[in-house]
Design an enzyme around this catalytic site. Sequence first.
Site, PDB file in Angstrom:
ATOM      1  N   SER A  71       0.950  -1.066   0.070  1.00 40.19           N
ATOM      2  CA  SER A  71       0.206   0.358  -0.074  1.00 40.19           C
ATOM      3  C   SER A  71       0.775   1.066  -0.039  1.00 40.19           C
ATOM      4  CB  SER A  71      -1.177  -0.447   1.183  1.00 40.19           C
ATOM      5  OG  SER A  71      -1.808   1.028   0.861  1.00 40.19           O
ATOM      6  N   ASN A  72      -0.006   2.318  -0.109  1.00 38.75           N
ATOM      7  CA  ASN A  72       0.899   3.592   0.158  1.00 38.75           C
ATOM      8  C   ASN A  72       0.150   4.488   1.550  1.00 38.75           C
ATOM      9  OD1 ASN A  72      -1.169   5.643  -0.832  1.00 38.75           O
ATOM     10  ND2 ASN A  72      -1.020   4.199  -2.414  1.00 38.75           N
ATOM     11  N   HIS A  73       1.276   5.815   1.512  1.00 36.69           N
ATOM     12  CA  HIS A  73       0.987   6.232   2.984  1.00 36.69           C
ATOM     13  C   HIS A  73      -0.573   7.777   2.746  1.00 36.69           C
ATOM     14  CE1 HIS A  73       3.335   5.289   5.224  1.00 36.69           C
ATOM     15  NE2 HIS A  73       4.569   5.370   4.736  1.00 36.69           N
TER      16      HIS A  73
END
Length: 221
Positions: free
Chosen positions: A29-31
């Site tokens: 995933s990512n932030h």
Amino acid sequence: PPTRPLAGLRLLLTAGPTREALDPVRFLSNHSSGKMGFALAAAAARMGAEVTLVSGPVGLATPPGVTRIEVESARQMHEAVMTHLADQQIFIACAAVADYAPREVAGHKIKKTASDTLVIELTKNPDIVADVAALPEGPFTVGFAAETRDVEKYALDKLARKGLDMIAANDVAKNGQGFNSDDNALSVFWPGGRADLPLSAKSELAGHLMTLIADRYHDTH
Ligand code: C5P
């Protein structure tokens, strides 16, 4: 100007990150916090639009009057967008969609082995905003670009390559703006025009961007 410039219009947005499963307990995933997309959804609803928000996993409350659809992966987000696209006049792709997903999702938790390396093969996810922009009778389509350099060059390239009606670009290399921040600044481009929205709270910025989108939508329809 009218206070409800989006009255009578339906608007679909994506927001937040996507999660690409590796096995039953892990994902890539990512932030992305989803803050910008949720602020835009709230602004659009205040301006009179009927708003549907397709969101990845985020810890944010649904803005008043907004219909929320929750998804996890890029493929689920793509499917939800395509399913809800009929009769939408405006589509805004604010989500930080993972470009790739693991080719296979392991049925059981991947075990640690004696090897010091582990190879995971990835396959490309569908580009949601490009697919929407390519539809012959599609909505007015707005994309985002998060760049760390040459913001204008890459934004204009993305506008043309994905066939968008408008693109909002932010410089994520600058401190205190963009990903996971409460503030942001945007340079907005469309065929033949540009506007710069200075650093401000995402809620305030969202109002300015939605006004630009409404103006541009009405100019072209
Ligand atoms: O190509 P890039 O990921 O930089 O483009 C960003 C824009 O494209 C954003 O509007 C994002 O929401 C959208 N996008 C998408 N589907 C993808 C990748 C990006 O809708 N698979």
